[in-house]
Write an enzyme that holds these catalytic residues in place. Sequence first.
Site, PDB file in Angstrom:
ATOM      1  N   GLY A  79       8.131  -3.637   7.175  1.00  0.00           N
ATOM      2  CA  GLY A  79       7.450  -4.677   6.440  1.00  0.00           C
ATOM      3  C   GLY A  79       6.068  -4.295   5.841  1.00  0.00           C
ATOM      4  N   ASP A  80       6.004  -2.911   5.604  1.00  0.00           N
ATOM      5  CA  ASP A  80       4.598  -2.572   5.048  1.00  0.00           C
ATOM      6  C   ASP A  80       4.531  -2.516   3.546  1.00  0.00           C
ATOM      7  OD1 ASP A  80       2.488  -0.478   5.258  1.00  0.00           O
ATOM      8  OD2 ASP A  80       3.463   0.137   3.490  1.00  0.00           O
ATOM      9  N   ALA A  81       3.751  -3.341   2.915  1.00  0.00           N
ATOM     10  CA  ALA A  81       3.622  -3.515   1.710  1.00  0.00           C
ATOM     11  C   ALA A  81       4.002  -2.563   0.588  1.00  0.00           C
ATOM     12  CB  ALA A  81       2.320  -4.012   1.142  1.00  0.00           C
TER      13      ALA A  81
ATOM     14  N   LEU B 295       5.348   0.553   1.481  1.00  0.00           N
ATOM     15  CA  LEU B 295       6.731   0.846   1.732  1.00  0.00           C
ATOM     16  C   LEU B 295       7.660   0.088   0.847  1.00  0.00           C
ATOM     17  CD1 LEU B 295       8.997   2.809   3.486  1.00  0.00           C
ATOM     18  CD2 LEU B 295       8.542   0.844   5.037  1.00  0.00           C
TER      19      LEU B 295
END
Length: 295
Positions: free
Chosen positions: A246-248, A250
Amino acid sequence: MIHCAIEKPVLFSYEECLWFLDRNLDECLYRVENGEVVRALCIGGETVLFRISDGGDVLRLAISDGGDKHMPAVEAFVRAWIDFDTPLERFYEQLREVPALSYMPEQYGGLRLIGIPDLFECLCWCVIGQQINLSFAYTLKRRFVENFGGVVEKGGHVLRTFPTCSTVAELHVEQLRALQFSGGKARYLTQIARAFCNGDISRKHVEPLPRDERLRMLMRLPGVGPWTANYVLMKSFRDPDAVAVGDAGLLNALLRHGLITHKGESSRIDELFAQFAGYRAYLVLYLWRSLSARA
DNA sequence: CGCCAGGTTAGAG
DNA sequence: CTCTAACATGGC
């Protein structure tokens, strides 16, 4: 002053690693000057200063006077910090199999996954960086380190060390709020520090566990959710398959490469990462790398 | 002014 | 289990 040379691994680029180390101008735990990295390290109660420079086929290490006996520890730290021991050949083969990513071995070849070996530091850095932009995160980290960390002055350098858990455990929420930390971040940082002081968590406890148990142990800490736990696995435990879900950044990188068309395509993301078994963490690193233009 | 940023939590449905 | 608001502030 004592010197030492470490042989570079295959597929290692000093330039790429240095770019990563120097990409944020507000880093406060080391300096990059004239192509050299200078950093302070606490070893067994002593603080030693060391310098890394490029020596062609080798990496040169230098320790300031008095720290001679710590060379083995410094060398071990640097090898772990810059990830000397992961062979990248197979990863580059995997990248070449995906058309949208096949340019990466050429563009970013030799970039290593610079870690955060200290578990407490890594967790604090995650909490500080949650849900704010990176430049503000570095500002908060600088304030945190300058106010509560250690200082060393040697050979014209002023270098800082990360605050200890005992210092942070004693902080009041208002002290951090005054530095523009949110109430949440302030509470999480002091509570995590107390967990380290109490012995509720330590690297020794978490390290031997399998991935799922590590994640579970980490997520018992306040302020540590799936993103942070996986980031810690990636940067501190060097789990080759940890992915900061869920990393922005990424997700933005996946969008830019046309690998997804909208955020939330988790099945497509899972499929992609399945192709990178053994190197998922490196795929995340190279996707993050792609977000920054070359200086 | 609005929206997003290296997310997590508590509370509601 | 899933969905939402709140968090605090900077960068653009």
